[in-house]
Design a protein around this motif. Structure first.
Motif, PDB file in Angstrom:
ATOM      1  N   LYS A  86       0.823  -1.213   0.000  1.00  0.00           N
ATOM      2  CA  LYS A  86       0.000   0.000   0.000  1.00  0.00           C
ATOM      3  C   LYS A  86       0.857   1.263   0.000  1.00  0.00           C
ATOM      4  O   LYS A  86       0.556   2.234  -0.703  1.00  0.00           O
ATOM      5  N   ALA A  87       1.944   1.253   0.780  1.00  0.00           N
ATOM      6  CA  ALA A  87       2.825   2.425   0.827  1.00  0.00           C
ATOM      7  C   ALA A  87       3.471   2.683  -0.529  1.00  0.00           C
ATOM      8  O   ALA A  87       3.533   3.825  -0.993  1.00  0.00           O
ATOM      9  N   LEU A  88       3.934   1.621  -1.177  1.00  0.00           N
ATOM     10  CA  LEU A  88       4.602   1.790  -2.468  1.00  0.00           C
ATOM     11  C   LEU A  88       3.621   2.199  -3.566  1.00  0.00           C
ATOM     12  O   LEU A  88       3.925   3.057  -4.397  1.00  0.00           O
ATOM     13  N   ILE A  89       2.442   1.626  -3.556  1.00  0.00           N
ATOM     14  CA  ILE A  89       1.439   2.023  -4.549  1.00  0.00           C
ATOM     15  C   ILE A  89       1.028   3.473  -4.329  1.00  0.00           C
ATOM     16  O   ILE A  89       0.941   4.255  -5.279  1.00  0.00           O
ATOM     17  N   SER A  90       0.800   3.852  -3.074  1.00  0.00           N
ATOM     18  CA  SER A  90       0.344   5.222  -2.805  1.00  0.00           C
ATOM     19  C   SER A  90       1.417   6.269  -3.078  1.00  0.00           C
ATOM     20  O   SER A  90       1.109   7.449  -3.184  1.00  0.00           O
ATOM     21  N   SER A  91       2.664   5.841  -3.238  1.00  0.00           N
ATOM     22  CA  SER A  91       3.722   6.795  -3.574  1.00  0.00           C
ATOM     23  C   SER A  91       3.528   7.358  -4.978  1.00  0.00           C
ATOM     24  O   SER A  91       4.027   8.439  -5.291  1.00  0.00           O
ATOM     25  N   GLY A  92       2.823   6.611  -5.818  1.00  0.00           N
ATOM     26  CA  GLY A  92       2.643   7.042  -7.195  1.00  0.00           C
ATOM     27  C   GLY A  92       3.910   6.904  -8.020  1.00  0.00           C
ATOM     28  O   GLY A  92       4.015   7.463  -9.104  1.00  0.00           O
ATOM     29  N   ARG A  93       4.885   6.166  -7.503  1.00  0.00           N
ATOM     30  CA  ARG A  93       6.182   6.049  -8.165  1.00  0.00           C
ATOM     31  C   ARG A  93       6.536   4.613  -8.527  1.00  0.00           C
ATOM     32  O   ARG A  93       7.678   4.309  -8.814  1.00  0.00           O
ATOM     33  N   THR A  94       5.561   3.717  -8.490  1.00  0.00           N
ATOM     34  CA  THR A  94       5.817   2.317  -8.818  1.00  0.00           C
ATOM     35  C   THR A  94       4.850   1.838  -9.900  1.00  0.00           C
ATOM     36  O   THR A  94       3.758   2.384 -10.046  1.00  0.00           O
ATOM     37  N   CYS A  95       5.283   0.827 -10.630  1.00  0.00           N
ATOM     38  CA  CYS A  95       4.446   0.229 -11.675  1.00  0.00           C
ATOM     39  C   CYS A  95       4.157  -1.238 -11.407  1.00  0.00           C
ATOM     40  O   CYS A  95       3.061  -1.708 -11.644  1.00  0.00           O
ATOM     41  N   ILE A  96       5.183  -1.954 -10.926  1.00  0.00           N
ATOM     42  CA  ILE A  96       5.052  -3.385 -10.655  1.00  0.00           C
ATOM     43  C   ILE A  96       5.743  -3.679  -9.335  1.00  0.00           C
ATOM     44  O   ILE A  96       6.837  -3.183  -9.078  1.00  0.00           O
ATOM     45  N   LEU A  97       5.112  -4.492  -8.489  1.00  0.00           N
ATOM     46  CA  LEU A  97       5.693  -4.881  -7.213  1.00  0.00           C
ATOM     47  C   LEU A  97       5.779  -6.404  -7.151  1.00  0.00           C
ATOM     48  O   LEU A  97       4.882  -7.098  -7.628  1.00  0.00           O
ATOM     49  N   ALA A  98       6.855  -6.903  -6.561  1.00  0.00           N
ATOM     50  CA  ALA A  98       7.014  -8.345  -6.382  1.00  0.00           C
ATOM     51  C   ALA A  98       7.424  -8.610  -4.947  1.00  0.00           C
ATOM     52  O   ALA A  98       8.155  -7.826  -4.343  1.00  0.00           O
ATOM     53  N   SER A  99       6.931  -9.709  -4.393  1.00  0.00           N
ATOM     54  CA  SER A  99       7.218 -10.070  -3.012  1.00  0.00           C
ATOM     55  C   SER A  99       7.124 -11.576  -2.870  1.00  0.00           C
ATOM     56  O   SER A  99       6.325 -12.221  -3.561  1.00  0.00           O
ATOM     57  N   GLU A 100       7.916 -12.134  -1.967  1.00  0.00           N
ATOM     58  CA  GLU A 100       7.815 -13.574  -1.725  1.00  0.00           C
ATOM     59  C   GLU A 100       6.483 -13.939  -1.089  1.00  0.00           C
ATOM     60  O   GLU A 100       6.090 -15.097  -1.077  1.00  0.00           O
ATOM     61  N   GLU A 101       5.782 -12.973  -0.569  1.00  0.00           N
ATOM     62  CA  GLU A 101       4.494 -13.228   0.069  1.00  0.00           C
ATOM     63  C   GLU A 101       3.358 -13.335  -0.946  1.00  0.00           C
ATOM     64  O   GLU A 101       2.258 -13.742  -0.597  1.00  0.00           O
ATOM     65  N   ASN A 102       3.602 -12.942  -2.197  1.00  0.00           N
ATOM     66  CA  ASN A 102       2.571 -12.976  -3.230  1.00  0.00           C
ATOM     67  C   ASN A 102       2.970 -13.934  -4.336  1.00  0.00           C
ATOM     68  O   ASN A 102       4.119 -13.948  -4.765  1.00  0.00           O
ATOM     69  N   GLU A 103       2.001 -14.714  -4.809  1.00  0.00           N
ATOM     70  CA  GLU A 103       2.251 -15.655  -5.897  1.00  0.00           C
ATOM     71  C   GLU A 103       2.634 -14.928  -7.184  1.00  0.00           C
ATOM     72  O   GLU A 103       3.505 -15.357  -7.914  1.00  0.00           O
ATOM     73  N   GLU A 104       1.947 -13.853  -7.469  1.00  0.00           N
ATOM     74  CA  GLU A 104       2.116 -13.108  -8.723  1.00  0.00           C
ATOM     75  C   GLU A 104       2.610 -11.692  -8.431  1.00  0.00           C
ATOM     76  O   GLU A 104       2.393 -11.171  -7.349  1.00  0.00           O
ATOM     77  N   ALA A 105       3.220 -11.094  -9.441  1.00  0.00           N
ATOM     78  CA  ALA A 105       3.603  -9.686  -9.338  1.00  0.00           C
ATOM     79  C   ALA A 105       2.327  -8.848  -9.239  1.00  0.00           C
ATOM     80  O   ALA A 105       1.267  -9.233  -9.739  1.00  0.00           O
ATOM     81  N   ILE A 106       2.445  -7.724  -8.579  1.00  0.00           N
ATOM     82  CA  ILE A 106       1.316  -6.807  -8.445  1.00  0.00           C
ATOM     83  C   ILE A 106       1.515  -5.691  -9.458  1.00  0.00           C
ATOM     84  O   ILE A 106       2.496  -4.959  -9.403  1.00  0.00           O
ATOM     85  N   PHE A 107       0.587  -5.592 -10.401  1.00  0.00           N
ATOM     86  CA  PHE A 107       0.637  -4.533 -11.404  1.00  0.00           C
ATOM     87  C   PHE A 107      -0.214  -3.369 -10.898  1.00  0.00           C
ATOM     88  O   PHE A 107      -1.412  -3.538 -10.682  1.00  0.00           O
ATOM     89  N   VAL A 108       0.420  -2.243 -10.718  1.00  0.00           N
ATOM     90  CA  VAL A 108      -0.270  -1.065 -10.199  1.00  0.00           C
ATOM     91  C   VAL A 108      -1.174  -0.526 -11.307  1.00  0.00           C
ATOM     92  O   VAL A 108      -0.759  -0.419 -12.462  1.00  0.00           O
ATOM     93  N   GLU A 109      -2.399  -0.203 -10.941  1.00  0.00           N
ATOM     94  CA  GLU A 109      -3.326   0.297 -11.954  1.00  0.00           C
ATOM     95  C   GLU A 109      -2.760   1.588 -12.561  1.00  0.00           C
ATOM     96  O   GLU A 109      -2.117   2.377 -11.871  1.00  0.00           O
ATOM     97  N   PRO A 110      -3.002   1.792 -13.858  1.00  0.00           N
ATOM     98  CA  PRO A 110      -2.378   2.903 -14.582  1.00  0.00           C
ATOM     99  C   PRO A 110      -2.563   4.283 -13.932  1.00  0.00           C
ATOM    100  O   PRO A 110      -1.653   5.100 -13.957  1.00  0.00           O
ATOM    101  N   SER A 111      -3.699   4.533 -13.325  1.00  0.00           N
ATOM    102  CA  SER A 111      -3.931   5.846 -12.714  1.00  0.00           C
ATOM    103  C   SER A 111      -3.060   6.104 -11.495  1.00  0.00           C
ATOM    104  O   SER A 111      -2.913   7.246 -11.061  1.00  0.00           O
ATOM    105  N   LYS A 112      -2.464   5.046 -10.922  1.00  0.00           N
ATOM    106  CA  LYS A 112      -1.626   5.180  -9.739  1.00  0.00           C
ATOM    107  C   LYS A 112      -0.155   4.892 -10.018  1.00  0.00           C
ATOM    108  O   LYS A 112       0.642   4.794  -9.112  1.00  0.00           O
ATOM    109  N   ARG A 113       0.191   4.770 -11.301  1.00  0.00           N
ATOM    110  CA  ARG A 113       1.556   4.426 -11.685  1.00  0.00           C
ATOM    111  C   ARG A 113       2.457   5.638 -11.777  1.00  0.00           C
ATOM    112  O   ARG A 113       2.000   6.762 -11.964  1.00  0.00           O
ATOM    113  N   ALA A 114       3.760   5.326 -11.730  1.00  0.00           N
ATOM    114  CA  ALA A 114       4.770   6.356 -11.968  1.00  0.00           C
ATOM    115  C   ALA A 114       4.621   6.842 -13.402  1.00  0.00           C
ATOM    116  O   ALA A 114       4.217   6.117 -14.291  1.00  0.00           O
ATOM    117  N   HIS A 115       4.964   8.076 -13.597  1.00  0.00           N
ATOM    118  CA  HIS A 115       4.837   8.666 -14.945  1.00  0.00           C
ATOM    119  C   HIS A 115       6.107   8.511 -15.731  1.00  0.00           C
ATOM    120  O   HIS A 115       7.165   8.580 -15.309  1.00  0.00           O
TER     121      HIS A 115
END
Length: 115
Positions: A86-115
């Motif tokens: 949530k912190a990384l998505i709300s920064s508005g500076r990320t596009c894709i997040l990966a973590s060992e806690e998640n099966e799949e990468a998290i793709f940030v919705e375009p409206s919240k992505r880095a430009h």
């Protein structure tokens, strides 16, 4: 005063202040890294607070799930992962997040992505 009789420094610099000071030395900087670090620091503070109160908040023990490596997830692992996602998505500076806690990468919705 410390054991040598010298006054101790009380003007400690926070990481946020340090990053802002360093950014000001680089006129070409746009502040994206500073914003990203600020959100990471906020996540760290939240997780630190949760760890301090883990026993009271019933955050100790297993969460009943496994991570991508097949390890049993602990409640604090799950909470920390959620906080940082949530912190990384709300920064508005990320596009894709990966973590060992998640099966799949998290793709940030375009409206919240880095430009």
């Amino acid at each position: 005063m410390d054991h040598t009789g010298e006054a101790q420094r009380t003007d400690l610099m926070t990481i946020t202040r340090h990053v802002l000071n360093e950014q000001s030395k680089h006129p070409e900087a746009h502040g994206d890294f500073t914003i990203l670090l600020s959100h990471i620091v906020l996540g760290c503070k939240f997780v630190c607070n949760a760890v301090t109160k883990a026993g009271l908040a019933k955050l100790i023990g297993l969460a009943g799930q496994t991570n991508t490596q097949g390890e049993e997830q602990k409640k604090l692992d799950v909470l920390s992962n959620d906080v940082f996602v949530k912190a990384l998505i709300s920064s508005g500076r990320t596009c894709i997040l990966a973590s060992e806690e998640n099966e799949e990468a998290i793709f940030v919705e375009p409206s919240k992505r880095a430009h």
